[in-house]
Design a protein around this motif. Structure first.
Motif, PDB file in Angstrom:
ATOM      1  N   ASP A   6      -3.186  -2.825   9.677  1.00 20.82           N
ATOM      2  CA  ASP A   6      -4.357  -3.596  10.115  1.00 20.82           C
ATOM      3  C   ASP A   6      -5.394  -2.685  10.748  1.00 20.82           C
ATOM      4  OD1 ASP A   6      -6.056  -5.671  10.651  1.00 20.82           O
ATOM      5  OD2 ASP A   6      -4.954  -6.415  12.391  1.00 20.82           O
ATOM      6  N   ILE A   7      -5.793  -1.666   9.991  1.00 22.16           N
ATOM      7  CA  ILE A   7      -6.822  -0.742  10.440  1.00 22.16           C
ATOM      8  C   ILE A   7      -7.983  -0.762   9.447  1.00 22.16           C
ATOM      9  CG2 ILE A   7      -5.238   0.801  11.651  1.00 22.16           C
ATOM     10  CD1 ILE A   7      -5.372   2.664   9.205  1.00 22.16           C
ATOM     11  N   ASP A   8      -9.110  -0.195   9.860  1.00 21.21           N
ATOM     12  CA  ASP A   8     -10.257  -0.006   8.971  1.00 21.21           C
ATOM     13  C   ASP A   8     -10.468   1.489   8.794  1.00 21.21           C
ATOM     14  OD1 ASP A   8     -11.020  -2.787   8.649  1.00 21.21           O
ATOM     15  OD2 ASP A   8     -11.672  -2.718  10.733  1.00 21.21           O
ATOM     16  N   VAL A   9     -10.630   1.912   7.544  1.00 25.31           N
ATOM     17  CA  VAL A   9     -10.774   3.333   7.242  1.00 25.31           C
ATOM     18  C   VAL A   9     -12.206   3.634   6.829  1.00 25.31           C
ATOM     19  CG1 VAL A   9      -9.987   5.252   5.808  1.00 25.31           C
ATOM     20  CG2 VAL A   9      -8.360   3.490   6.529  1.00 25.31           C
ATOM     21  N   ASN A  10     -12.784   4.648   7.445  1.00 24.44           N
ATOM     22  CA  ASN A  10     -14.111   5.142   7.070  1.00 24.44           C
ATOM     23  C   ASN A  10     -13.983   6.597   6.650  1.00 24.44           C
ATOM     24  OD1 ASN A  10     -15.719   2.779   7.778  1.00 24.44           O
ATOM     25  ND2 ASN A  10     -15.101   3.235   9.878  1.00 24.44           N
ATOM     26  N   TYR A  11     -14.765   6.979   5.653  1.00 24.57           N
ATOM     27  CA  TYR A  11     -14.629   8.306   5.072  1.00 24.57           C
ATOM     28  C   TYR A  11     -15.864   9.160   5.344  1.00 24.57           C
ATOM     29  CZ  TYR A  11     -10.856   6.068   2.434  1.00 24.57           C
ATOM     30  OH  TYR A  11      -9.722   5.386   2.079  1.00 24.57           O
ATOM     31  N   GLU A  12     -15.640  10.327   5.923  1.00 30.96           N
ATOM     32  CA  GLU A  12     -16.689  11.324   5.995  1.00 30.96           C
ATOM     33  C   GLU A  12     -16.625  12.245   4.784  1.00 30.96           C
ATOM     34  OE1 GLU A  12     -16.419  13.385   9.695  1.00 30.96           O
ATOM     35  OE2 GLU A  12     -17.030  11.652  10.896  1.00 30.96           O
ATOM     36  N   VAL A  13     -15.476  12.261   4.106  1.00 28.18           N
ATOM     37  CA  VAL A  13     -15.338  13.063   2.893  1.00 28.18           C
ATOM     38  C   VAL A  13     -16.086  12.379   1.757  1.00 28.18           C
ATOM     39  CG1 VAL A  13     -13.126  14.059   3.537  1.00 28.18           C
ATOM     40  CG2 VAL A  13     -13.177  11.900   2.305  1.00 28.18           C
ATOM     41  N   VAL A  14     -16.696  13.162   0.902  1.00 26.39           N
ATOM     42  CA  VAL A  14     -17.421  12.621  -0.243  1.00 26.39           C
ATOM     43  C   VAL A  14     -16.455  12.268  -1.365  1.00 26.39           C
ATOM     44  CG1 VAL A  14     -19.183  13.101  -1.989  1.00 26.39           C
ATOM     45  CG2 VAL A  14     -19.485  13.903   0.363  1.00 26.39           C
ATOM     46  N   ARG A  15     -15.521  13.165  -1.632  1.00 22.35           N
ATOM     47  CA  ARG A  15     -14.512  12.934  -2.644  1.00 22.35           C
ATOM     48  C   ARG A  15     -13.297  13.794  -2.322  1.00 22.35           C
ATOM     49  NH1 ARG A  15     -14.271  16.763  -6.739  1.00 22.35           N
ATOM     50  NH2 ARG A  15     -13.461  15.210  -8.184  1.00 22.35           N
ATOM     51  N   SER A  16     -12.172  13.430  -2.900  1.00 25.85           N
ATOM     52  CA  SER A  16     -10.953  14.200  -2.673  1.00 25.85           C
ATOM     53  C   SER A  16     -10.144  14.241  -3.957  1.00 25.85           C
ATOM     54  CB  SER A  16     -10.120  13.567  -1.551  1.00 25.85           C
ATOM     55  OG  SER A  16      -8.868  14.214  -1.438  1.00 25.85           O
ATOM     56  N   ASP A  17      -9.692  15.443  -4.322  1.00 22.61           N
ATOM     57  CA  ASP A  17      -8.852  15.615  -5.506  1.00 22.61           C
ATOM     58  C   ASP A  17      -7.376  15.681  -5.149  1.00 22.61           C
ATOM     59  OD1 ASP A  17     -11.073  15.735  -7.217  1.00 22.61           O
ATOM     60  OD2 ASP A  17     -11.362  17.857  -6.755  1.00 22.61           O
ATOM     61  N   ASP A  18      -7.044  15.526  -3.872  1.00 18.93           N
ATOM     62  CA  ASP A  18      -5.651  15.590  -3.440  1.00 18.93           C
ATOM     63  C   ASP A  18      -4.875  14.414  -4.003  1.00 18.93           C
ATOM     64  OD1 ASP A  18      -6.015  17.887  -1.861  1.00 18.93           O
ATOM     65  OD2 ASP A  18      -6.811  16.675  -0.227  1.00 18.93           O
ATOM     66  N   LEU A  19      -3.674  14.681  -4.477  1.00 17.73           N
ATOM     67  CA  LEU A  19      -2.770  13.643  -4.957  1.00 17.73           C
ATOM     68  C   LEU A  19      -1.499  13.697  -4.124  1.00 17.73           C
ATOM     69  CD1 LEU A  19      -3.206  14.012  -8.826  1.00 17.73           C
ATOM     70  CD2 LEU A  19      -4.265  12.332  -7.308  1.00 17.73           C
ATOM     71  N   PHE A  20      -0.928  12.531  -3.850  1.00 21.71           N
ATOM     72  CA  PHE A  20       0.208  12.438  -2.936  1.00 21.71           C
ATOM     73  C   PHE A  20       1.407  11.810  -3.636  1.00 21.71           C
ATOM     74  CE2 PHE A  20      -3.702  12.359  -0.582  1.00 21.71           C
ATOM     75  CZ  PHE A  20      -3.480  13.287   0.414  1.00 21.71           C
ATOM     76  N   TYR A  21       2.556  12.360  -3.322  1.00 21.47           N
ATOM     77  CA  TYR A  21       3.809  11.833  -3.857  1.00 21.47           C
ATOM     78  C   TYR A  21       4.810  11.725  -2.721  1.00 21.47           C
ATOM     79  CZ  TYR A  21       8.176  11.400  -6.428  1.00 21.47           C
ATOM     80  OH  TYR A  21       9.382  10.946  -6.886  1.00 21.47           O
ATOM     81  N   GLY A  22       5.505  10.612  -2.634  1.00 23.89           N
ATOM     82  CA  GLY A  22       6.528  10.485  -1.609  1.00 23.89           C
ATOM     83  C   GLY A  22       6.930   9.048  -1.356  1.00 23.89           C
ATOM     84  N   LYS A  23       8.078   8.893  -0.736  1.00 23.69           N
ATOM     85  CA  LYS A  23       8.620   7.583  -0.360  1.00 23.69           C
ATOM     86  C   LYS A  23       8.721   7.560   1.155  1.00 23.69           C
ATOM     87  CE  LYS A  23      12.446   4.483  -1.571  1.00 23.69           C
ATOM     88  NZ  LYS A  23      13.725   4.382  -2.321  1.00 23.69           N
ATOM     89  N   LEU A  24       8.039   6.627   1.768  1.00 21.56           N
ATOM     90  CA  LEU A  24       7.875   6.617   3.224  1.00 21.56           C
ATOM     91  C   LEU A  24       8.278   5.260   3.793  1.00 21.56           C
ATOM     92  CD1 LEU A  24       6.558   8.043   5.751  1.00 21.56           C
ATOM     93  CD2 LEU A  24       4.467   6.840   5.112  1.00 21.56           C
ATOM     94  N   PRO A  25       9.130   5.222   4.828  1.00 20.73           N
ATOM     95  CA  PRO A  25       9.498   3.936   5.443  1.00 20.73           C
ATOM     96  C   PRO A  25       8.279   3.227   6.027  1.00 20.73           C
ATOM     97  CG  PRO A  25      10.971   5.688   6.164  1.00 20.73           C
ATOM     98  CD  PRO A  25       9.839   6.356   5.452  1.00 20.73           C
ATOM     99  N   LYS A  26       8.222   1.925   5.876  1.00 16.46           N
ATOM    100  CA  LYS A  26       7.099   1.152   6.392  1.00 16.46           C
ATOM    101  C   LYS A  26       7.252   0.809   7.871  1.00 16.46           C
ATOM    102  CE  LYS A  26       5.709  -2.337   3.916  1.00 16.46           C
ATOM    103  NZ  LYS A  26       5.806  -3.575   3.115  1.00 16.46           N
TER     104      LYS A  26
END
Length: 389
Positions: free
Chosen positions: A338-358
C-alpha cells in the motif's frame, strides 16, 4: 541489564558524533529490546535532563546535513534516531525532545522508515445489494458463503444483514484493498483466493443450471468444486469485461492487473475454455490444459506454454519475478505494501529474477532492487521515490 556500560559508551559516541553506522545499528537493536526499562543518567552525559536534551538536539541539528550510508540500505528519519537515543538514556525525556524537534520543522511530515512498512494481511469488504457493507478485516483468513455467512474459523456474521428482502440469488461483492488479500468459499464449495486490490461478484446461491461469478478487478485463483443436479454437471463460468472462462477442470488463475497486456489466464489443474468478449474474436475459443496460458486483449487470444508456479506464487505467499523490469516489480510492491511509487529515473533496462516471501517488511522486499544498484527513498510516509543511479 547486560553490558550497560557498552551501550552508555555507544550513546556517548553518538552524542559526540564519533559513532559508526555499525555501532548505530547495535545501539538501536539494544534500545528496542530494553525500551521499557528505566535507565539513570550518568553524570558524564549532563547535569540534568534539560542539558541532556539540549545536547541531543544540537547533535541532531548538526546531523541533518548528513546523508545516510548506502551500504546499510536503510533510511531512518532523524526524529526516529532522536527518540532511540534519548529514550534509552533518560527514558521519557525523549518526548520533550521529539516535540521540540518537530516544532522546529513545521510543515514537514513525520517520516517512517522502510523497515516500518509492514506487508499486507487478510482484510476485505463485503458489499450487499441492499447497500449494507461489512468490514472483514478482523475475520481471519476467509469467508464461507451459504444460507448464512461464516468466517473460516466458524464464527457467524450477523445474519440480520441479509433479511432486508434479499433473495438467496442476490449478488454479493467481495473486495480487497491494497495491502489486503482474502479467501472465499462459495455456496457450491468452490474456493477463491483474492489478491490485493481485487474484487469479485457472486450470488448468495447458484441456480441449478449454471454457476457464474464475475471478476470485477485484480487477480483471483479458483479451485472449482464439481457440482451435479440429477446426474448432470452444472457448468461454472468466470466472466469479466474482456473474456468468458468456462471451467472444464478445477484450478486456474486469472490476472487482470495489466490493462496494456490483457487478461492472463493460467491453468494449474484440469482445463478451461477461454472466449474473448471482443466482437471481432467472439468465435475464438481456446481450451487450456495444465501448464497452458492465454492472454486476451484487443488483438484477440494468444496461447502459451508456461510454468504455472510463477503465476500462482502469490497465492502461496511469494512474489515470483522472472526477467521482470523494475516497473513490474514495483507495481506488485505498490499493491501489497500500500505504497505509491514515483520515478526519478527515465527508463531502466534492469531485469529481476527471484522468489521472495510476501511476509517481509518493505526494506527486505526492496533488497531485490539493491542488487542492481537501484537507489530509493521513502518520503511522507508511503511515497517511495526511485532515484537515478
Amino acid at each position: 541489564m547486560n553490558d550497560i556500560n557498552r551501550y552508555r559508551e555507544l550513546a556517548s559516541k553518538w552524542l559526540n558524533g564519533s559513532i559508526t553506522e555499525v555501532e548505530k545499528e547495535e545501539f538501536l537493536a539494544w534500545y528496542k529490546a530494553h525500551v521499557d526499562e528505566q535507565i539513570t543518567i550518568p553524570s558524564s552525559f549532563a547535569k540534568d535532563e534539560t542539558e541532556l536534551k539540549q545536547r541531543i538536539l544540537s547533535n541532531v541539528k548538526a546531523s541533518m546535513q548528513q546523508s545516510y550510508t548506502p551500504k546499510t540500505g536503510k533510511i531512518r528519519s532523524l526524529t526516529r534516531k532522536v527518540r532511540a537515543i534519548a529514550a534509552s538514556i533518560i527514558t521519557l525525556a525523549v518526548l520533550g525532545v521529539g516535540y521540540y524537534y518537530l516544532s522546529e520543522r513545521k510543515g514537514e511530515g513525520v517520516h517512517i522508515a522502510l523497515e516500518d512498512v509492514n506487508p499486507g494481511k487478510n482484510k476485505a469488504i463485503l458489499s450487499l445489494d441492499d447497500g449494507s457493507v461489512i468490514d472483514l478485516q478482523e475475520g481471519g483468513q476467509g469467508l464461507i458463503v451459504g444460507k448464512e455467512l461464516y468466517y473460516m474459523d466458524g464464527t457467524a456474521l450477523e445474519s440480520v444483514l441479509f433479511t432486508n428482502g434479499e433473495s438467496e440469488s442476490s449478488l454479493v461483492t467481495l473486495s480487497t484493498p491494497r495491502g489486503g488479500e482474502y479467501q472465499l468459499k462459495l455456496p457450491d464449495g468452490t474456493r477463491v483466493w483474492l489478491n490485493a486490490a481485487s474484487s469479485i461478484r457472486f450470488p448468495r446461491k447458484f441456480n441449478q443450471n449454471k454457476r457464474e461469478v464475475e471478476l470485477l478487478a485484480g487477480e483471483a485463483f479458483f479451485d472449482v468444486a464439481a457440482n451435479s443436479v440429477d446426474g448432470k454437471k452444472v457448468p461454472f463460468f468466470v466472466k469479466n469485461r474482456e473474456q468468458l472462462v468456462e471451467v472444464l477442470g478445477t484450478q486456474f488463475n486469472i490476472n487482470t492487473y495489466d490493462k496494456k497486456l490483457g487478461v492472463v489466464t493460467t491453468v494449474a489443474e484440469g482445463s478451461v475454455a477461454v472466449e474473448s468478449n471482443n466482437e471481432s474474436y467472439r468465435h475464438d475459443r481456446m481450451v487450456l490444459a495444465v501448464g497452458m496460458q492465454t492472454i486476451v486483449n484487443e488483438s484477440g487470444i494468444t496461447k502459451y506454454e508456461v510454468d504455472p508456479e510463477q503465476f500462482l506464487a502469490w497465492k502461496e505467499g511469494y512474489f515470483y519475478f522472472n526477467d521482470a523490469n523494475i516497473y513490474t516489480v514495483l507495481q506488485s510492491f505498490e499493491r501489497w505494501y500500500d505504497i505509491d511509487v514515483n520515478y526519478e529515473v527515465v527508463r531502466s533496462d534492469d531485469l529481476f529474477y527471484g522468489k521472495l516471501p510476501k511476509n517481509v517488511t518493505l526494506d527486505k522486499a526492496l533488497n531485490i532492487l539493491k542488487t542492481a544498484g537501484v537507489h530509493f527513498e521513502l518520503k511522507n510516509g508511503r511515497q517511495l521515490i526511485i532515484k537515478n543511479k
